[in-house]
Design a protein around this motif. Sequence first.
Motif, PDB file in Angstrom:
ATOM      1  N   GLU A 186      72.399  22.907  38.581  1.00 46.98           N
ATOM      2  CA  GLU A 186      71.908  22.293  37.353  1.00 46.98           C
ATOM      3  C   GLU A 186      72.875  22.632  36.218  1.00 46.98           C
ATOM      4  O   GLU A 186      72.924  23.769  35.747  1.00 46.98           O
ATOM      5  CB  GLU A 186      70.504  22.790  37.021  1.00 46.98           C
ATOM      6  CG  GLU A 186      69.918  22.140  35.776  1.00 46.98           C
ATOM      7  CD  GLU A 186      68.547  22.672  35.427  1.00 46.98           C
ATOM      8  OE1 GLU A 186      68.027  22.313  34.363  1.00 46.98           O
ATOM      9  OE2 GLU A 186      68.006  23.451  36.234  1.00 46.98           O
ATOM     10  N   THR A 188      74.111  21.634  32.410  1.00 48.56           N
ATOM     11  CA  THR A 188      73.750  20.915  31.191  1.00 48.56           C
ATOM     12  C   THR A 188      74.693  21.315  30.062  1.00 48.56           C
ATOM     13  O   THR A 188      75.188  22.441  30.022  1.00 48.56           O
ATOM     14  CB  THR A 188      72.302  21.235  30.771  1.00 48.56           C
ATOM     15  OG1 THR A 188      72.167  22.652  30.566  1.00 48.56           O
ATOM     16  CG2 THR A 188      71.317  20.771  31.838  1.00 48.56           C
ATOM     17  N   THR A 189      74.942  20.381  29.162  1.00 52.18           N
ATOM     18  CA  THR A 189      75.756  20.631  27.968  1.00 52.18           C
ATOM     19  C   THR A 189      74.897  20.358  26.740  1.00 52.18           C
ATOM     20  O   THR A 189      74.281  19.299  26.631  1.00 52.18           O
ATOM     21  CB  THR A 189      77.005  19.740  27.953  1.00 52.18           C
ATOM     22  OG1 THR A 189      77.802  20.016  29.109  1.00 52.18           O
ATOM     23  CG2 THR A 189      77.833  20.009  26.706  1.00 52.18           C
ATOM     24  N   ARG A 190      74.873  21.326  25.839  1.00 52.01           N
ATOM     25  CA  ARG A 190      74.060  21.211  24.633  1.00 52.01           C
ATOM     26  C   ARG A 190      74.942  21.413  23.405  1.00 52.01           C
ATOM     27  O   ARG A 190      75.813  22.288  23.398  1.00 52.01           O
ATOM     28  CB  ARG A 190      72.952  22.265  24.620  1.00 52.01           C
ATOM     29  CG  ARG A 190      72.140  22.347  25.904  1.00 52.01           C
ATOM     30  CD  ARG A 190      71.275  23.588  25.926  1.00 52.01           C
ATOM     31  NE  ARG A 190      70.698  23.818  27.248  1.00 52.01           N
ATOM     32  CZ  ARG A 190      70.106  24.953  27.609  1.00 52.01           C
ATOM     33  NH1 ARG A 190      70.010  25.937  26.737  1.00 52.01           N
ATOM     34  NH2 ARG A 190      69.621  25.096  28.826  1.00 52.01           N
ATOM     35  N   THR A 247      78.081  24.794  27.601  1.00 52.35           N
ATOM     36  CA  THR A 247      77.786  24.352  28.957  1.00 52.35           C
ATOM     37  C   THR A 247      77.017  25.448  29.680  1.00 52.35           C
ATOM     38  O   THR A 247      77.452  26.603  29.703  1.00 52.35           O
ATOM     39  CB  THR A 247      79.071  24.023  29.732  1.00 52.35           C
ATOM     40  OG1 THR A 247      79.798  23.004  29.021  1.00 52.35           O
ATOM     41  CG2 THR A 247      78.754  23.525  31.129  1.00 52.35           C
ATOM     42  N   LYS A 249      74.979  26.586  33.292  1.00 57.97           N
ATOM     43  CA  LYS A 249      74.865  26.339  34.733  1.00 57.97           C
ATOM     44  C   LYS A 249      73.757  27.214  35.298  1.00 57.97           C
ATOM     45  O   LYS A 249      73.818  28.444  35.207  1.00 57.97           O
ATOM     46  CB  LYS A 249      76.188  26.640  35.446  1.00 57.97           C
ATOM     47  CG  LYS A 249      76.119  26.404  36.952  1.00 57.97           C
ATOM     48  CD  LYS A 249      77.496  26.451  37.605  1.00 57.97           C
ATOM     49  CE  LYS A 249      78.100  27.823  37.564  1.00 57.97           C
ATOM     50  NZ  LYS A 249      79.335  27.912  38.355  1.00 57.97           N
TER      51      LYS A 249
END
Length: 477
Positions: A186, A188-190, A247, A249
């Motif tokens: 999983e 994701t970039t925030r 980022t 993970k």
Amino acid sequence: MTDSHHDAVRRENLERARANADVPASRSIPHPFNAGRWTRRDWAHASLIATIGVLLAAIVPGFSTALEGGAQNAQRMTLSLGLPKLGKQGSNQDRWQSVTLKKGQTLSGVFEELGIPYDQLEKVMQHPKIKPALRKLRPGTVMSFNLPADGSVRAMRFEAGIGIGEEAIELEFDGDALRERALPMEITTRTVVLSGEVGRSLFASARKLGLGSAQLNQLTDEMFKYDIDFDSDLDDDDRFSVVVDQTWKNGQLVKTGPVLAATFTVDGKQKSAFRHLRDGKPEYFTPDGRSLKRPFIRMPIPYARISSGFGVRKHPVLGRMRGHMGIDYAAGAGTPIMAAGDARVEFVGRKGGYGNAVILNHGGGKTTLYGHMSRFAKIRPGQRVAQGTVIGYVGSTGMSTGPHLHYEFRVNGVHRNPLKMTLPPPTPLQGEALVAFKNETRRALDKIREVEDIVFQLDDDSRLASTDKTAAPQKKG
């Protein structure tokens, strides 16, 4: 009766008593409750029998009742107790345990700590894909093991590498076989806003928020180096906010991207800078679209102290008045020296009193000279270098009394004071590019204000509460 008769009777009684005394006990057992005086032996026997009876009554349930004649009429009560349900014994369900590698800890040490057989370790060590990944293990790596109740090892999990796109894998032990399967990742970039106060150290405060050296260099060397003197302008209560992409993970932060936007509030005045791609290259701009990049950086050494200015002075080595046609920046030996602007390398080598020197040609008749270097970076004549490229290191070669950089700026061969040079800035953003840029910056500024209102309002409320508590009590009139 005569005395002779009495004597005969007495003798007869004595003989009878002697005869009774010689009869075995099994054949003559007197009743214990016969009238007469008890001997010590009688009392001892009675005491022993009574003690045994009491013990039996206490140890064997119902014994005392059985001794009673009315035992058949005794009442009995049965109490029903609710017992907890017992789980299935010998359960062999999955049981995962995680271990975080410590400094100096090895995989064999982990297996030994968990009681995993050595032959399982050999299987892992010889796995073609896992073997190279094991060389990347470092402190902080998390490894998980499935250890059922029967003492076996069912599987293990860990990340095959440390890169963002590299997968985590699971090794499943099945007898002598070792099966491998990839685990879903999983990622994701925030886009986040990180806000804080400068405090005693901007660098310490920024690192506390999660910013690394790359982001710090962008703030100080690319975005605000012309507007803020980071050695003297900032106070402890000045504020800064940074917008970055992070980022994650599997719930862990693995990368923080370049600074997209940043603000500094110094003495109540806000300074802003924004990252924007122009012609495919990133640049930093003010809110109205003016580039923050300058043709030449003011200080080829960040945060250096000016030890000698431009003009006539008494030469420290020659001891006579002489024109000083550059700026001296005092710095420790080995401090990196940067190219003041985009240029072509014109000269690298020894140059008289300058010692080890580099000359850069920036075009349009403009050149810069850097002297007294201890050594050169990996550059050569004719090479193109970008602004900020390290070209050498501070030293004390040539006519020098201590480590420093001698920096000169020339236009068509004429020396100019680098601190007073005013050169036209790059062309600002225009047209559609400017419109798109302002839309981006507006959203970023709104988000920064929103976060700062939350973060700093809490800080202000805390300070106010602390001030109220420590305030001196007023005298009662």
